[in-house]
Design a protein around this motif. Structure first.
Motif, PDB file in Angstrom:
ATOM      1  N   LYS A  65       0.957  -1.358  -0.026  1.00  0.00           N
ATOM      2  CA  LYS A  65       0.064   0.087   0.038  1.00  0.00           C
ATOM      3  C   LYS A  65       0.803   1.192  -0.024  1.00  0.00           C
ATOM      4  O   LYS A  65       1.632   1.417   0.959  1.00  0.00           O
ATOM      5  CB  LYS A  65      -1.018   0.192   1.256  1.00  0.00           C
ATOM      6  N   MET A  77      -1.829   3.964  -3.978  1.00  0.00           N
ATOM      7  CA  MET A  77      -2.633   2.797  -4.146  1.00  0.00           C
ATOM      8  C   MET A  77      -2.075   1.636  -3.392  1.00  0.00           C
ATOM      9  O   MET A  77      -0.734   1.564  -2.848  1.00  0.00           O
ATOM     10  CB  MET A  77      -2.873   2.396  -5.647  1.00  0.00           C
ATOM     11  N   THR A  78      -2.988   0.496  -3.409  1.00  0.00           N
ATOM     12  CA  THR A  78      -2.397  -0.690  -3.167  1.00  0.00           C
ATOM     13  C   THR A  78      -2.150  -1.784  -4.300  1.00  0.00           C
ATOM     14  O   THR A  78      -2.991  -2.015  -5.151  1.00  0.00           O
ATOM     15  CB  THR A  78      -3.284  -1.336  -2.073  1.00  0.00           C
TER      16      THR A  78
END
Ligand SMILES: [Cu+2]
Length: 118
Positions: A65, A77-78
């Motif tokens: 992440k 974002m992941t």
């Protein structure tokens, strides 16, 4: 007045980058010469913040992440990354907060460096 504000923000950003560099390189010998110093500072500025979500030793992939990755122009974002060297995965575990460097290599994005966050 606007110029002064911009200058102050810029100064704060530069000071932040410098302290991150100092922290992540503590214990390492200092680079000598201005050229090497600039290169090292630029590399440190490319480090992104992240938290490890998952490590897959079988496929040598890591889920992070992450915050903004400036050198890749990527927002937070992941996502799943490949790693440059599978040995990098031995030093970290899910839940670790890290600073890392990611680079485009062919079609994939590869993590080339991982450091513990402080
Ligand atoms: Cu991403």
């Amino acid at each position: 007045m606007q110029n002064l504000k911009t200058l102050l923000i810029l100064s704060a950003v530069l000071a932040g980058a410098t302290s991150v560099y100092a922290a992540s390189h503590a214990g390492e010998p200092m680079a000598t010469g201005d050229a090497r110093k600039e290169t090292a500072t630029a590399a440190a500025a490319d480090m992104a913040d992240g938290e490890i979500r998952k490590i897959d030793m079988a496929t040598k992939k890591i889920t992070i992440k992450h915050g903004e990755i400036k050198n890749l122009d990527m927002p937070g974002m992941t996502m799943v990354f490949q790693v440059k060297d599978p040995a990098m995965l031995d030093k970290v575990k899910a839940g670790d907060k890290i600073r890392f460097k990611a680079e485009k290599a062919n079609a994939a994005i590869v993590v080339t460096d991982i450091q513990p966050a402080r």
